[in-house]
Design a protein around this motif. Structure first.
Motif, PDB file in Angstrom:
ATOM      1  N   PHE A   1      -5.956 -13.133   7.909  1.00 36.93           N
ATOM      2  CA  PHE A   1      -4.604 -13.045   7.355  1.00 36.93           C
ATOM      3  C   PHE A   1      -3.816 -11.939   8.035  1.00 36.93           C
ATOM      4  N   LYS A   2      -4.439 -10.792   8.203  1.00 33.59           N
ATOM      5  CA  LYS A   2      -3.756  -9.639   8.786  1.00 33.59           C
ATOM      6  C   LYS A   2      -3.323  -9.932  10.224  1.00 33.59           C
ATOM      7  N   HIS A   3      -4.202 -10.539  11.010  1.00 32.72           N
ATOM      8  CA  HIS A   3      -3.886 -10.792  12.417  1.00 32.72           C
ATOM      9  C   HIS A   3      -2.967 -11.989  12.623  1.00 32.72           C
ATOM     10  N   SER A   4      -2.990 -12.930  11.707  1.00 32.92           N
ATOM     11  CA  SER A   4      -2.180 -14.131  11.914  1.00 32.92           C
ATOM     12  C   SER A   4      -0.855 -14.109  11.166  1.00 32.92           C
ATOM     13  N   ALA A   5      -0.765 -13.417  10.049  1.00 36.59           N
ATOM     14  CA  ALA A   5       0.446 -13.493   9.234  1.00 36.59           C
ATOM     15  C   ALA A   5       1.254 -12.203   9.193  1.00 36.59           C
ATOM     16  N   LEU A   6       0.649 -11.085   9.506  1.00 37.97           N
ATOM     17  CA  LEU A   6       1.370  -9.816   9.428  1.00 37.97           C
ATOM     18  C   LEU A   6       1.776  -9.338  10.816  1.00 37.97           C
ATOM     19  N   ASP A   7       2.835  -8.565  10.862  1.00 38.65           N
ATOM     20  CA  ASP A   7       3.326  -8.049  12.130  1.00 38.65           C
ATOM     21  C   ASP A   7       2.404  -6.975  12.682  1.00 38.65           C
ATOM     22  N   SER A   8       2.663  -6.561  13.903  1.00 36.77           N
ATOM     23  CA  SER A   8       1.780  -5.597  14.578  1.00 36.77           C
ATOM     24  C   SER A   8       1.753  -4.243  13.872  1.00 36.77           C
TER      25      SER A   8
ATOM     26  N   VAL B   1      -7.554  -3.026   3.557  1.00 32.64           N
ATOM     27  CA  VAL B   1      -7.256  -3.926   2.440  1.00 32.64           C
ATOM     28  C   VAL B   1      -6.439  -3.219   1.357  1.00 32.64           C
ATOM     29  N   ALA B   2      -6.866  -2.051   0.953  1.00 35.95           N
ATOM     30  CA  ALA B   2      -6.191  -1.352  -0.147  1.00 35.95           C
ATOM     31  C   ALA B   2      -4.743  -1.034   0.207  1.00 35.95           C
ATOM     32  N   THR B   3      -4.496  -0.629   1.439  1.00 37.00           N
ATOM     33  CA  THR B   3      -3.133  -0.289   1.850  1.00 37.00           C
ATOM     34  C   THR B   3      -2.252  -1.525   1.880  1.00 37.00           C
ATOM     35  N   VAL B   4      -2.762  -2.619   2.432  1.00 36.41           N
ATOM     36  CA  VAL B   4      -1.976  -3.854   2.476  1.00 36.41           C
ATOM     37  C   VAL B   4      -1.682  -4.332   1.062  1.00 36.41           C
ATOM     38  N   ARG B   5      -2.692  -4.308   0.211  1.00 34.31           N
ATOM     39  CA  ARG B   5      -2.492  -4.721  -1.177  1.00 34.31           C
ATOM     40  C   ARG B   5      -1.445  -3.833  -1.857  1.00 34.31           C
ATOM     41  N   TRP B   6      -1.529  -2.553  -1.642  1.00 33.08           N
ATOM     42  CA  TRP B   6      -0.587  -1.624  -2.262  1.00 33.08           C
ATOM     43  C   TRP B   6       0.829  -1.881  -1.761  1.00 33.08           C
TER      44      TRP B   6
ATOM     45  N   LEU C   1       2.093  -4.620  -0.352  1.00 35.72           N
ATOM     46  CA  LEU C   1       2.628  -5.958  -0.627  1.00 35.72           C
ATOM     47  C   LEU C   1       2.869  -6.211  -2.110  1.00 35.72           C
ATOM     48  N   PHE C   2       1.972  -5.732  -2.946  1.00 38.41           N
ATOM     49  CA  PHE C   2       2.040  -6.122  -4.351  1.00 38.41           C
ATOM     50  C   PHE C   2       2.570  -5.045  -5.283  1.00 38.41           C
ATOM     51  N   HIS C   3       2.720  -3.853  -4.808  1.00 42.57           N
ATOM     52  CA  HIS C   3       3.289  -2.798  -5.643  1.00 42.57           C
ATOM     53  C   HIS C   3       4.711  -2.496  -5.192  1.00 42.57           C
ATOM     54  N   LEU C   4       5.535  -3.523  -5.208  1.00 39.76           N
ATOM     55  CA  LEU C   4       6.928  -3.385  -4.822  1.00 39.76           C
ATOM     56  C   LEU C   4       7.788  -3.248  -6.076  1.00 39.76           C
ATOM     57  N   PRO C   5       8.792  -2.400  -6.010  1.00 41.77           N
ATOM     58  CA  PRO C   5       9.683  -2.315  -7.169  1.00 41.77           C
ATOM     59  C   PRO C   5      10.512  -3.590  -7.280  1.00 41.77           C
ATOM     60  N   GLY C   6      10.616  -4.080  -8.471  1.00 38.99           N
ATOM     61  CA  GLY C   6      11.379  -5.296  -8.705  1.00 38.99           C
ATOM     62  C   GLY C   6      11.879  -5.334 -10.138  1.00 38.99           C
ATOM     63  N   LYS C   7      12.695  -6.315 -10.391  1.00 45.80           N
ATOM     64  CA  LYS C   7      13.248  -6.477 -11.732  1.00 45.80           C
ATOM     65  C   LYS C   7      13.158  -7.951 -12.097  1.00 45.80           C
ATOM     66  N   LEU C   8      12.556  -8.218 -13.247  1.00 46.96           N
ATOM     67  CA  LEU C   8      12.425  -9.583 -13.739  1.00 46.96           C
ATOM     68  C   LEU C   8      13.618  -9.884 -14.634  1.00 46.96           C
ATOM     69  N   VAL C   9      14.380 -10.916 -14.257  1.00 47.87           N
ATOM     70  CA  VAL C   9      15.633 -11.234 -14.943  1.00 47.87           C
ATOM     71  C   VAL C   9      15.580 -12.672 -15.434  1.00 47.87           C
ATOM     72  N   ARG C  10      16.060 -12.888 -16.650  1.00 45.43           N
ATOM     73  CA  ARG C  10      16.189 -14.255 -17.174  1.00 45.43           C
ATOM     74  C   ARG C  10      17.587 -14.743 -16.815  1.00 45.43           C
ATOM     75  N   HIS C  11      17.614 -15.885 -16.077  1.00 51.59           N
ATOM     76  CA  HIS C  11      18.885 -16.432 -15.621  1.00 51.59           C
ATOM     77  C   HIS C  11      18.805 -17.951 -15.670  1.00 51.59           C
ATOM     78  N   ALA C  12      19.719 -18.570 -16.374  1.00 53.89           N
ATOM     79  CA  ALA C  12      19.791 -20.034 -16.484  1.00 53.89           C
ATOM     80  C   ALA C  12      18.463 -20.627 -16.953  1.00 53.89           C
ATOM     81  N   ARG C  13      17.923 -20.069 -18.007  1.00 50.20           N
ATOM     82  CA  ARG C  13      16.667 -20.515 -18.617  1.00 50.20           C
ATOM     83  C   ARG C  13      15.454 -20.433 -17.689  1.00 50.20           C
TER      84      ARG C  13
END
Length: 113
Positions: free
Chosen positions: A50-57, A64-69, A71-83
């Protein structure tokens, strides 16, 4: 080819165990621990693919831990919109995920029979 010594095999095992977060094995049965370790090695190999084929140089040096951190620990906001629920994240993160998705799809298409 030179046969590896017991010490070099033990060092390889310790390095793999530490890289794959195996502080300790799940049980005292050799066969179960061997299966657990093999599954971990397969997971690690899939991550490397995955790292060599899908991620940039710029991502190639990360473990693994750094990539997981990153990719998946991004700040975001969950919003309800149009049901429906919409996850709002930064634009550069959207571009990163679109790039990963495109490269993963291309890889899957190239490997398909």
């Amino acid at each position: 080819m030179v046969s590896p010594t017991w010490r070099s095999l033990r060092e390889r095992y310790q390095r793999a165990k530490n890289r794959l977060w195996y502080g300790r094995m799940p049980c005292g049965q050799f066969e179960a621990n061997a299966a657990f370790f093999r599954i971990g090695v397969i997971a690690h190999n899939l991550f490397v693919l995955f790292k060599h084929s899908a991620l940039d140089s710029g991502w190639q040096r990360y473990r693994v831990a750094t990539v997981r951190w990153r990719l998946f620990h991004l700040p975001g906001k969950l919003v309800r919109h149009a049901r429906s629920l919409v996850l709002k994240i930064a634009t550069e993160s959207v571009e990163l995920f679109q790039n990963i998705r495109t490269k993963s799809y291309q890889l899957a298409q190239s490997l398909a029979p």
